[in-house]
Every structure is written in structure tokens, then in C-alpha cells.
Design a protein around this motif. Structure first.
Motif, PDB file in Angstrom:
ATOM      1  N   ASP A   1       0.857  -1.169   0.000  1.00  0.00           N
ATOM      2  CA  ASP A   1       0.000   0.000   0.000  1.00  0.00           C
ATOM      3  C   ASP A   1       0.900   1.227   0.000  1.00  0.00           C
ATOM      4  O   ASP A   1       1.959   1.217   0.612  1.00  0.00           O
ATOM      5  CB  ASP A   1      -0.907  -0.005   1.242  1.00  0.00           C
ATOM      6  CG  ASP A   1      -1.915   1.130   1.251  1.00  0.00           C
ATOM      7  OD1 ASP A   1      -2.181   1.716   0.179  1.00  0.00           O
ATOM      8  OD2 ASP A   1      -2.443   1.437   2.332  1.00  0.00           O
ATOM      9  N   TYR A   2       0.473   2.263  -0.700  1.00  0.00           N
ATOM     10  CA  TYR A   2       1.209   3.519  -0.650  1.00  0.00           C
ATOM     11  C   TYR A   2       0.369   4.515   0.133  1.00  0.00           C
ATOM     12  O   TYR A   2      -0.807   4.691  -0.146  1.00  0.00           O
ATOM     13  CB  TYR A   2       1.497   4.074  -2.052  1.00  0.00           C
ATOM     14  CG  TYR A   2       2.181   5.411  -1.970  1.00  0.00           C
ATOM     15  CD1 TYR A   2       3.542   5.490  -1.732  1.00  0.00           C
ATOM     16  CD2 TYR A   2       1.465   6.591  -2.059  1.00  0.00           C
ATOM     17  CE1 TYR A   2       4.175   6.709  -1.600  1.00  0.00           C
ATOM     18  CE2 TYR A   2       2.091   7.820  -1.931  1.00  0.00           C
ATOM     19  CZ  TYR A   2       3.440   7.873  -1.700  1.00  0.00           C
ATOM     20  OH  TYR A   2       4.065   9.074  -1.555  1.00  0.00           O
ATOM     21  N   GLN A   3       0.981   5.150   1.111  1.00  0.00           N
ATOM     22  CA  GLN A   3       0.289   6.153   1.919  1.00  0.00           C
ATOM     23  C   GLN A   3       1.080   7.449   1.906  1.00  0.00           C
ATOM     24  O   GLN A   3       2.302   7.448   1.951  1.00  0.00           O
ATOM     25  CB  GLN A   3       0.143   5.675   3.372  1.00  0.00           C
ATOM     26  CG  GLN A   3      -0.872   4.591   3.562  1.00  0.00           C
ATOM     27  CD  GLN A   3      -2.285   5.091   3.355  1.00  0.00           C
ATOM     28  OE1 GLN A   3      -2.645   6.186   3.747  1.00  0.00           O
ATOM     29  NE2 GLN A   3      -3.092   4.267   2.720  1.00  0.00           N
TER      30      GLN A   3
ATOM     31  N   ASN B   1       7.236  -3.555   6.885  1.00  0.00           N
ATOM     32  CA  ASN B   1       8.149  -2.426   6.825  1.00  0.00           C
ATOM     33  C   ASN B   1       7.494  -1.268   6.089  1.00  0.00           C
ATOM     34  O   ASN B   1       6.502  -1.426   5.414  1.00  0.00           O
ATOM     35  CB  ASN B   1       9.425  -2.822   6.091  1.00  0.00           C
ATOM     36  CG  ASN B   1      10.593  -1.940   6.433  1.00  0.00           C
ATOM     37  OD1 ASN B   1      10.452  -0.942   7.126  1.00  0.00           O
ATOM     38  ND2 ASN B   1      11.761  -2.298   5.942  1.00  0.00           N
ATOM     39  N   GLY B   2       8.106  -0.112   6.221  1.00  0.00           N
ATOM     40  CA  GLY B   2       7.658   1.082   5.522  1.00  0.00           C
ATOM     41  C   GLY B   2       8.172   2.304   6.254  1.00  0.00           C
ATOM     42  O   GLY B   2       8.507   2.245   7.426  1.00  0.00           O
TER      43      GLY B   2
ATOM     44  N   GLY C   1       5.154   6.721   2.089  1.00  0.00           N
ATOM     45  CA  GLY C   1       5.819   5.734   1.238  1.00  0.00           C
ATOM     46  C   GLY C   1       5.054   4.439   1.178  1.00  0.00           C
ATOM     47  O   GLY C   1       3.884   4.346   1.551  1.00  0.00           O
ATOM     48  N   ILE C   2       5.749   3.433   0.680  1.00  0.00           N
ATOM     49  CA  ILE C   2       5.148   2.121   0.489  1.00  0.00           C
ATOM     50  C   ILE C   2       5.141   1.379   1.817  1.00  0.00           C
ATOM     51  O   ILE C   2       6.131   1.359   2.538  1.00  0.00           O
ATOM     52  CB  ILE C   2       5.937   1.325  -0.568  1.00  0.00           C
ATOM     53  CG1 ILE C   2       5.885   2.065  -1.904  1.00  0.00           C
ATOM     54  CG2 ILE C   2       5.380  -0.079  -0.716  1.00  0.00           C
ATOM     55  CD1 ILE C   2       6.765   1.484  -2.974  1.00  0.00           C
TER      56      ILE C   2
ATOM     57  N   ASN D   1      -0.137  10.298  -7.522  1.00  0.00           N
ATOM     58  CA  ASN D   1       0.607  11.378  -6.860  1.00  0.00           C
ATOM     59  C   ASN D   1       2.059  10.980  -6.606  1.00  0.00           C
ATOM     60  O   ASN D   1       2.976  11.780  -6.786  1.00  0.00           O
ATOM     61  CB  ASN D   1      -0.073  11.777  -5.556  1.00  0.00           C
ATOM     62  CG  ASN D   1      -1.404  12.444  -5.784  1.00  0.00           C
ATOM     63  OD1 ASN D   1      -1.667  12.990  -6.845  1.00  0.00           O
ATOM     64  ND2 ASN D   1      -2.270  12.381  -4.793  1.00  0.00           N
ATOM     65  N   TYR D   2       2.274   9.735  -6.171  1.00  0.00           N
ATOM     66  CA  TYR D   2       3.612   9.213  -5.909  1.00  0.00           C
ATOM     67  C   TYR D   2       4.454   9.240  -7.190  1.00  0.00           C
ATOM     68  O   TYR D   2       5.562   9.764  -7.210  1.00  0.00           O
ATOM     69  CB  TYR D   2       3.473   7.786  -5.366  1.00  0.00           C
ATOM     70  CG  TYR D   2       4.726   6.961  -5.331  1.00  0.00           C
ATOM     71  CD1 TYR D   2       5.719   7.187  -4.388  1.00  0.00           C
ATOM     72  CD2 TYR D   2       4.909   5.902  -6.222  1.00  0.00           C
ATOM     73  CE1 TYR D   2       6.859   6.398  -4.335  1.00  0.00           C
ATOM     74  CE2 TYR D   2       6.036   5.114  -6.181  1.00  0.00           C
ATOM     75  CZ  TYR D   2       7.007   5.367  -5.238  1.00  0.00           C
ATOM     76  OH  TYR D   2       8.127   4.587  -5.205  1.00  0.00           O
ATOM     77  N   SER D   3       3.907   8.691  -8.274  1.00  0.00           N
ATOM     78  CA  SER D   3       4.636   8.613  -9.541  1.00  0.00           C
ATOM     79  C   SER D   3       4.914   9.998 -10.112  1.00  0.00           C
ATOM     80  O   SER D   3       6.016  10.265 -10.595  1.00  0.00           O
ATOM     81  CB  SER D   3       3.849   7.798 -10.566  1.00  0.00           C
ATOM     82  OG  SER D   3       3.662   6.499 -10.116  1.00  0.00           O
TER      83      SER D   3
END
Length: 189
Positions: free
Chosen positions: A50-52, A76-77, A82-83, A112-114
Motif C-alpha cells: 500500500d502507498y500512503q 516495513n515502511g 511511502g510504500i 501522486n507518488y509517480s
């Protein structure tokens, strides 16, 4: 077992991690440098990513609690954004997005991330190329014979390194396009 791998597409990363699970290797840690740590297991697991965006401490605790209530284990994250890596035993309820709206929000975050990282890479590319170009050796193109080839071969690895931000921009642009296409398809339904 440790493996090193780099991904620019979150869905390809998730697919690869699930392939490792099918081979009987459960992920135990992921470093920021792309080093994945696995351990052998007899149980069947599933992994979701998941990306937050930025989650402050309280929101992160709530976010993590919701997933853990449904049996997901946080691997992890980054604490801020981030992911996020989630894993659980395969019980048939393996999706983290239960409805179309939550999946739409996920793809919106990926867009948005990309676009954010893509624009950053584009900016770095511009800064690298604006004054000097790819090859920096003065007079390289006017050299002749062996001197040209020696200088050219010496400079080429550095030129490839300087082209890395442009390559990363291309990867993020492709990731943006894929996420946007999936987001648009979900919005149309």
C-alpha cells in the motif's frame, strides 16, 4: 536468504514478493536500499503493498491497527510516507482494498507518488543537461584516433550515470500512466 532488487512499479514489486511466497520464502524485512530478507516457511502467506501519503504518529497507529485487526502483519515502511508492506497467512480474504472506492483512492495515491518522483527526476535531468550535456570531457568530439576512443570509453560510464535521472523519469512516467489508466477504469464503472 537475502535478495537485492529495485522496483519502480509497486504492483510489480508486490507480484515478485508473492512469487517468493509461492516458492516458500516469507519476507521478514525490506531495507530502503532494495535488500529483501526472506526465511523458509511451510505456511502459505500473501503479501500486499500500500502507498500512503504522510501519516502522523496517531494516524499511523490507527492505520496500522485497522490492518492488524484483519490479520495483516506490518513488515516495513517509512514512518512518514511511502510504500507499506503487509503480510498474512493465506486465508482466502487476501485483499486489502475491499471496495471500489478504496481501490480508487489507492490508485490516486499512486498517481501522486509517480508524478512527484517523476517531476523530481525531470528536474534533476534538466539541471544535469542544461549547461554541459552528457559528456563532459573538453574537446572530446574534436579528438582523433586512439585519444578519442580512450577519452570516450573513459567518459561513457559517467555519462550513463548522468542519464540515470532521465531513465528514472521514464520509469515513473510509465508507472503514472498505468495507475492513471486503472484509476480511470475504476471511476467509469
Amino acid at each position: 536468504m537475502k535478495k537485492m532488487k529495485m522496483f519502480f512499479d509497486i504492483e510489480k514489486e508486490e507480484q515478485w514478493l508473492n512469487e517468493q511466497l509461492q516458492k516458500g520464502y516469507r519476507c521478514t524485512n525490506i531495507s530502503g536500499l532494495g535488500i529483501y530478507t526472506f526465511e523458509k516457511t511451510d505456511k502459505r502467506y500473501v503479501m500486499r503493498l500500500d502507498y500512503q501519503d504522510i501519516l502522523l504518529k496517531k494516524k499511523f497507529k490507527d492505520y496500522k491497527g485497522i490492518y492488524e485487526d484483519f490479520g495483516w502483519m506490518y513488515i516495513n515502511g517509512s514512518l512518514l510516507s511511502g510504500i507499506r508492506y503487509w503480510q498474512k497467512e493465506d486465508d482466502g480474504q487476501n485483499e486489502i482494498f475491499s471496495d471500489r472506492q478504496s481501490k480508487c483512492h489507492y490508485y490516486k495515491r499512486l498517481i501522486n507518488y509517480s508524478s512527484g518522483f517523476g517531476l523530481l527526476c525531470l528536474f534533476f535531468s534538466y539541471m544535469i543537461y542544461k549547461d554541459s550535456g552528457l559528456y563532459l570531457t573538453e574537446g572530446l568530439w574534436s579528438m582523433k584516433g586512439a585519444w578519442f576512443w580512450k577519452a570516450f570509453l573513459f567518459e561513457t560510464p559517467f555519462a550513463l550515470l548522468r542519464s540515470l535521472p532521465a531513465l528514472m523519469f521514464a520509469f515513473f512516467a510509465i508507472s503514472f500512466y498505468k495507475a492513471y489508466r486503472k484509476y480511470s477504469m475504476l471511476k467509469e464503472k
